[in-house]
Design an enzyme around this catalytic site. Sequence first.
Site, PDB file in Angstrom:
ATOM      1  N   SER A   9       0.828  -1.204   0.000  1.00 42.09           N
ATOM      2  CA  SER A   9       0.000   0.000   0.000  1.00 42.09           C
ATOM      3  C   SER A   9       0.861   1.252   0.000  1.00 42.09           C
ATOM      4  CB  SER A   9      -0.951   0.028   1.203  1.00 42.09           C
ATOM      5  OG  SER A   9      -0.273   0.172   2.400  1.00 42.09           O
ATOM      6  N   CYS A  10       0.525   2.164  -0.908  1.00 46.14           N
ATOM      7  CA  CYS A  10       1.039   3.547  -0.965  1.00 46.14           C
ATOM      8  C   CYS A  10       2.457   3.703  -1.503  1.00 46.14           C
ATOM      9  CB  CYS A  10       0.966   4.229   0.387  1.00 46.14           C
ATOM     10  SG  CYS A  10      -0.687   4.390   1.025  1.00 46.14           S
ATOM     11  N   ASP A  11       2.615   4.797  -2.251  1.00 44.83           N
ATOM     12  CA  ASP A  11       3.917   5.251  -2.732  1.00 44.83           C
ATOM     13  C   ASP A  11       3.900   6.771  -2.732  1.00 44.83           C
ATOM     14  OD1 ASP A  11       5.402   2.733  -4.006  1.00 44.83           O
ATOM     15  OD2 ASP A  11       3.267   2.580  -4.466  1.00 44.83           O
ATOM     16  N   GLU A  96       3.365   6.438   4.775  1.00 43.18           N
ATOM     17  CA  GLU A  96       3.363   5.042   4.326  1.00 43.18           C
ATOM     18  C   GLU A  96       3.295   4.128   5.537  1.00 43.18           C
ATOM     19  OE1 GLU A  96       3.827   4.239   0.998  1.00 43.18           O
ATOM     20  OE2 GLU A  96       4.009   6.359   0.473  1.00 43.18           O
TER      21      GLU A  96
END
Length: 420
Positions: A9-11, A96
């Site tokens: 998940s997420c960048d 993050e």
Amino acid sequence: MFPRPPPRSCDTFVALPPAAPGGRVVFGKNSDRPADEVQEVVHFPAAAHPPGAALECTYISIEQVERTHAVVLSRPSWLWGAEMGANEHGVCIGNEAVWGREEIGDGEALLGMDLVRLGLERADTAEKALCVIVDLLEKYGQGGNCMESHMAFTYHNSFLIADRKEAWVLETSGKYWAAEKVEGGVRNISNQLSITTKIDREHPELKEYAKSNGWWDGEKEFDFAATYSYVNTARMTTSGGRYCEGYKLLNKHKGSITSEIMMEILRDKESGINMEGGFMTTGSMVSVLPQQPNLPCIHFFTGTPDPARSVFKPFIFVPGITQLLKTTSPTFGHDDPVKKKPRFQSKPDRRHELYKKHESAAVVMETIKDKGKEILKEIQELEKQKINQMESILQNGCLDVNQVVNLFSQCVEEELKIYS
């Protein structure tokens, strides 16, 4: 204890001159969350608060400060904090989920997403936001369920914090942390610790704590990611994970990273940056922070899932901005299942108007080929038109406050018109 499987998940990305041309800093983030979670885009004006006032965050109350800055946030609609956002001084933050050797506590404290909002509301530079976050981390700790579900989803946090001049990467493990200053070029963070031996600021007991746990012998060079997690730091940029893919995409465009290139990176499905599946990209943000202080910072938000079929809509801080009604989710006050204990016993419909219309349009795009192509073409043209308008503002240095006060809301209306 065995390392858990790599989280997905997420960048978050940043490009500073000379990687970004024209004396600009370009920031971007994809928020990857449960596929059915609604992300809203909301604005809170600057405010003064009475001495001794309390502030209710997602799970706990903390001490409020005397003054908070105006912020624009993209956030899961059930919580107080934010996945990403910006303030009136051109500070941007994205966070993050990270895991490591340190166990994650069971107690409720500040969420990483609460810390994102608190950093934006209380600091007028990236470095000050770093200080705000680590001070709050020390005082209140981090913890609590990060998902609107009775199933627990908890993690430590990393943050990418940027302003017009520089960026900071802040990575945490419980109350311990390390920070790296970024003054030029590119940097990205994903779901792993990434600060190695370049540590510009740190928790005063960071190394001693590692030694006491047998993670570091006190002899070899201290590598934060290798010590506090299971990351093979020698292979971070070649391993094929999302951190590596993001690093490669940034470096591919080094020297020419504009807002449009950052949007292109966030839309990249092959790399996994634009995530699909049970966890997917539910909201995206790109910001342009000119180094010239007389030029406005411009922040683009989708407020809808999948940036490949969403519109990045521009927002500029000016006085008199009204509530962003069409991207604001309904509220449920004290009846909200998040507020009741035990928490998350039910899940209300949190969809805002843009989310609902975009959801219907996404079905058309998937099932009715010709109509879907037509909708996609129209939203791409709308976005291109807005990017060109923003570029004109940056090139000419001319900002008509009356025209931009409803800039984001007006773009939402144009997008809704395409869907209907």
